[in-house]
Design a protein around this motif. Structure first.
Motif, short mmCIF file in Angstrom:
data_model
loop_
_atom_site.label_atom_id
_atom_site.label_comp_id
_atom_site.label_asym_id
_atom_site.label_seq_id
_atom_site.Cartn_x
_atom_site.Cartn_y
_atom_site.Cartn_z
N LEU A 127 0.85 -1.19 0.00
CA LEU A 127 0.00 0.00 0.00
C LEU A 127 0.89 1.25 0.00
CD1 LEU A 127 -3.10 0.55 0.26
CD2 LEU A 127 -2.73 0.85 2.70
N PRO A 128 0.56 2.27 -0.80
CA PRO A 128 1.35 3.52 -0.76
C PRO A 128 1.43 4.06 0.66
CG PRO A 128 -0.18 3.55 -2.62
CD PRO A 128 -0.51 2.34 -1.80
N LYS A 129 2.59 4.61 1.03
CA LYS A 129 2.84 5.02 2.41
C LYS A 129 1.79 6.01 2.93
CE LYS A 129 6.49 6.49 5.54
NZ LYS A 129 5.57 7.22 6.40
N LYS A 130 1.41 6.96 2.09
CA LYS A 130 0.42 7.96 2.51
C LYS A 130 -0.90 7.29 2.88
CE LYS A 130 -2.00 12.08 0.77
NZ LYS A 130 -2.22 12.95 -0.42
N ASP A 131 -1.36 6.37 2.04
CA ASP A 131 -2.62 5.67 2.30
C ASP A 131 -2.50 4.77 3.52
OD1 ASP A 131 -3.61 6.88 0.04
OD2 ASP A 131 -3.27 5.15 -1.27
N LEU A 132 -1.33 4.11 3.65
CA LEU A 132 -1.12 3.22 4.80
C LEU A 132 -1.13 4.01 6.11
CD1 LEU A 132 -0.41 0.46 6.00
CD2 LEU A 132 2.01 0.98 5.56
N ASP A 133 -0.46 5.13 6.14
CA ASP A 133 -0.41 5.95 7.37
C ASP A 133 -1.82 6.40 7.77
OD1 ASP A 133 2.30 5.67 7.48
OD2 ASP A 133 2.75 7.63 6.57
N LEU A 134 -2.62 6.81 6.78
CA LEU A 134 -3.99 7.25 7.06
C LEU A 134 -4.82 6.10 7.63
CD1 LEU A 134 -6.15 9.46 6.83
CD2 LEU A 134 -6.61 8.67 4.50
N LEU A 135 -4.69 4.92 7.04
CA LEU A 135 -5.46 3.77 7.50
C LEU A 135 -5.03 3.36 8.91
CD1 LEU A 135 -7.59 1.65 6.86
CD2 LEU A 135 -5.84 0.29 5.71
N LEU A 136 -3.74 3.36 9.17
CA LEU A 136 -3.25 2.99 10.50
C LEU A 136 -3.76 3.97 11.56
CD1 LEU A 136 0.44 1.96 9.70
CD2 LEU A 136 -1.44 0.45 10.38
N ARG A 137 -3.83 5.27 11.22
CA ARG A 137 -4.36 6.26 12.17
C ARG A 137 -5.84 5.99 12.47
NH1 ARG A 137 -1.07 9.96 9.35
NH2 ARG A 137 -2.81 10.75 8.12
N GLU A 138 -6.58 5.56 11.44
CA GLU A 138 -7.99 5.23 11.67
C GLU A 138 -8.13 4.06 12.63
OE1 GLU A 138 -11.03 5.69 8.40
OE2 GLU A 138 -9.23 5.56 7.17
N TYR A 139 -7.28 3.05 12.46
CA TYR A 139 -7.31 1.90 13.38
C TYR A 139 -6.95 2.34 14.80
CZ TYR A 139 -8.23 -2.01 10.25
OH TYR A 139 -8.85 -2.92 9.42
N GLU A 140 -5.94 3.18 14.92
CA GLU A 140 -5.53 3.65 16.25
C GLU A 140 -6.65 4.45 16.92
OE1 GLU A 140 -2.05 5.81 15.15
OE2 GLU A 140 -0.91 3.98 14.69
N SER A 141 -7.32 5.30 16.15
CA SER A 141 -8.42 6.10 16.70
C SER A 141 -9.57 5.21 17.16
CB SER A 141 -8.93 7.10 15.65
OG SER A 141 -7.94 7.99 15.27
N ALA A 142 -9.87 4.20 16.34
CA ALA A 142 -10.97 3.30 16.68
C ALA A 142 -10.66 2.54 17.97
CB ALA A 142 -11.22 2.32 15.54
N LEU A 143 -9.45 2.02 18.09
CA LEU A 143 -9.08 1.25 19.29
C LEU A 143 -9.00 2.15 20.52
CD1 LEU A 143 -6.41 -1.17 17.78
CD2 LEU A 143 -8.67 -1.77 18.65
#
Length: 602
Positions: free
Chosen positions: A319-335
């Motif tokens: 996954l492109p780094k920009k998209d990956l970073d955004l998705l990881l932040r969403e997971y962190e926020s959810a948890l």
């Protein structure tokens, strides 16, 4: 003399039975061979002796076949006197008249039968069957409607009439029957939906779907606030895979009936997600989240949205780094918001997968998976599934023995179930990576008998890989190089793996591993997003090794690559067709046929 008389008396009934059975067999033989004159002669005697309905029917049919209408009429009239409640006899009589081209008289007799109908359901069904047998479904319909009217219950025989209308292609009438039932008995919504779904699955005629659509719109025009038909419109749209329209309708219901529409939105999200319409599914999940924490579907929206985004990923591609970073932040926020608990285990598992295999944060991913395993009151099966994922992650990181320990724990705890078989398969693959080929093959051979197709197929392929690549001196020197390359590929060390496979290919130009090398090199190029090169490698495999066990795998991969990544549907269709025709026993045939048909209609 007395003894002889008694003996004759005792034998007589047996002789009669034997004669009757013989006559019946001969009559049946003549009837089947269309020698109706001989059949009629025998059936006349059989019927006269027994008055059996079967003999009556056979004799009646024989008379009709011989155009002996007067004899047929006499037969029917005589039986009517004996069986006045058998209304099918009126149908027989009317059919004789119809055959004689006295259609008006025939219909008068048919109507007489319907007038005589009482409240006996068996009598009704027999009469309907008799009408349908002679192709008069119009009178079968009249019989049902008459019985309904006499009963005073307008909801009787809905399914029967709807089925009749469907058989005649009168779809609007069929739908009106079901909707008439819903008007008076809304509790039948699920059964009506199931019946309509079956009818739509059973026919490819677009008139049925159009009839359903028109009927729903008509009902909503007359009853705009009727939730039953609003729900029917949402349901119908999803049946037609019109998920965006279904979502708009669900939002409209939620606006019109505050607090009641979230259920419909969640249904749309789930069905759209299942059908891989990720955009509509994501929009629907997001809608539920925006309704706020007080909304009972708030948690469902969060988990669904993250799962939807996870499922959209091409896990064979970085996954492109920009998209990956955004998705990881969403997971962190959810948890952070929902917490790490039994309800968020799937979010944690997906988050760990992204961290390990996309972000290369193996230690952080391991910590999350260990948190799940050590979580109080976590179900044993879930904990052991996570142990397998943790073992995969440790193998990915190079900790082979730690991975083996976890696999062995799960295998021991689940000796008799699928989870244990998966653990055994993973341990066998680990032995393969570790060059313990004989032990690995013995485990794969056991797993070939697995009831789970995925495990059995993987085990068979690995077993054949080992047995087919034993050297003449019973060693596995080339396979050792290949297994080392496979481990590099598993650990996502793509360039190193490519060089290792190249070394195998250049070492010998005739070794049986060369087809496997082509397949694995294609997988590397797919992971790197170099799809044209991957397609060329797969094409080489199919062309150079058409009878090899991997040929159908390569052809399926090539077809999907052409369709999904290279956007070449014509060439993809050719590959699907080749797979269907040349590899008819392949496990991919059904999938290939489905894709071929869909591409053919576009």
């Amino acid at each position: 003399m007395l003894r002889s008389f008694v003996l004759l008396a005792l034998c007589a009934p047996a002789g009669l039975v034997f004669a009757q059975n013989n006559d019946e067999q001969m009559a049946s033989y003549y009837y089947q061979n269309r020698e109706y004159d001989k059949a009629a002669e025998l059936y006349e005697g059989l019927y006269q002796r027994t008055q059996n309905k079967y003999y009556y029917q056979a004799l009646y049919e024989s008379y009709l076949a011989l155009d002996r209408y007067k004899d047929a009429e006499k037969l029917v009239d005589k039986r009517v006197k004996q069986q006045p409640k058998d209304l099918t006899l009126w149908v027989d009589k009317g059919w004789i008249l119809q055959k004689k081209e006295s259609r008006t008289k025939a219909e008068k007799v048919y109507n007489e039968a319907i007038e005589k109908l009482g409240f006996d359901s068996k009598q009704l069904q027999d009469l309907v069957s008799a009408f349908q047998k002679i192709g008069r479904s119009d009178y079968a319909e009249k019989a049902y409607l008459s019985a309904r009217e006499k009963s005073g219950n307008q909801y009787l025989y809905v399914v029967e009439l709807a089925t009749l209308y469907a058989q005649r292609g009168e779809y609007e009438k069929m739908v009106q029957e079901y909707f008439g039932l819903l008007d008076g008995a809304p509790g039948n919504l699920n059964s009506v939906q199931l019946s309509l779904q079956k009818a739509m699955n059973d026919t490819s005629n677009p008139k049925l779907a159009e009839g359903v659509r028109r009927a729903i719109i008509d009902r909503l025009r007359k009853q705009p606030n009727n939730k039953i038909y609003l729900e029917m419109m949402i349901w119908f749209s999803m049946q037609q895979k019109e998920f965006d329209f279904a979502f708009q309708q669900a939002k409209a219901v939620d606006a019109r009936f505050p607090g009641e529409g979230e259920r419909y939105v969640s249904d749309v999200a789930h069905i759209a997600h299942s059908n891989e319409d990720f955009k509509v599914a994501s929009d629907a999940y997001s809608y539920l989240i925006k309704k706020g924490k007080e909304n009972s579907y708030y948690f469902y929206g969060w988990t669904g949205l993250l799962q939807c985004k996870f499922d959209q990923l091409d896990h064979n591609h970085q996954l492109p780094k920009k998209d990956l970073d955004l998705l990881l932040r969403e997971y962190e926020s959810a948890l952070e918001e929902l917490g790490k608990n039994a309800n968020t285990i799937q979010i944690m598992r997906n988050y760990a997968h992204l961290l390990a295999y996309q972000a290369d944060e193996v230690q952080k991913a391991s910590d999350i998976l260990y948190d799940i395993v050590e979580m109080p009151r976590v179900q044993n099966n879930i904990a052991d599934e996570v142990k397998l994922e943790l073992g995969d992650l440790l193998l990915f990181a190079g900790s082979i023995w730690d991975a083996s320990l976890l696999y062995s724990q799960v295998e021991k705890a689940h000796k008799e179930d699928v989870l244990g078989s998966f653990a055994k398969l993973k341990n066998a693959k680990l032995s393969y990576y570790n060059n313990d080929f004989d032990w690995a093959k013995s485990q794969f051979d056991v797993l070939r008998a697995s009831t789970t197709k995925l495990i059995a197929n993987d085990a068979m392929e690995m077993s054949l890989l080992i047995s087919d690549n034993m050297e003449d001196d019973s060693t596995y020197s080339m396979l050792e190089y290949f297994a080392a390359a496979d481990l590099l590929l598993y650990r996502n060390q793509l360039e190193e793996a490519w060089d290792a496979y190249d070394a195998v290919a250049t070492h010998t130009m005739s070794h049986p591993l060369l087809d496997e090398v082509l397949l694995q090199k294609a997988r590397i190029r797919m992971k790197q997003g170099r799809y044209t090169e991957a397609e060329e490698l797969l094409a080489q495999l199919v062309n150079f090794y058409p009878t090899d066990i991997l040929a159908d795998d390569a052809l399926m991969m090539q077809a999907e690559l052409l369709e999904n990544e290279l956007k070449n549907p014509d060439k993809a269709r050719e590959c699907y067709e080749k797979l269907i025709l040349d590899y008819s026993s392949s496990q991919y045939v059904e999938r290939a046929r489905k894709r071929y048909n869909e591409l053919k209609t576009k």
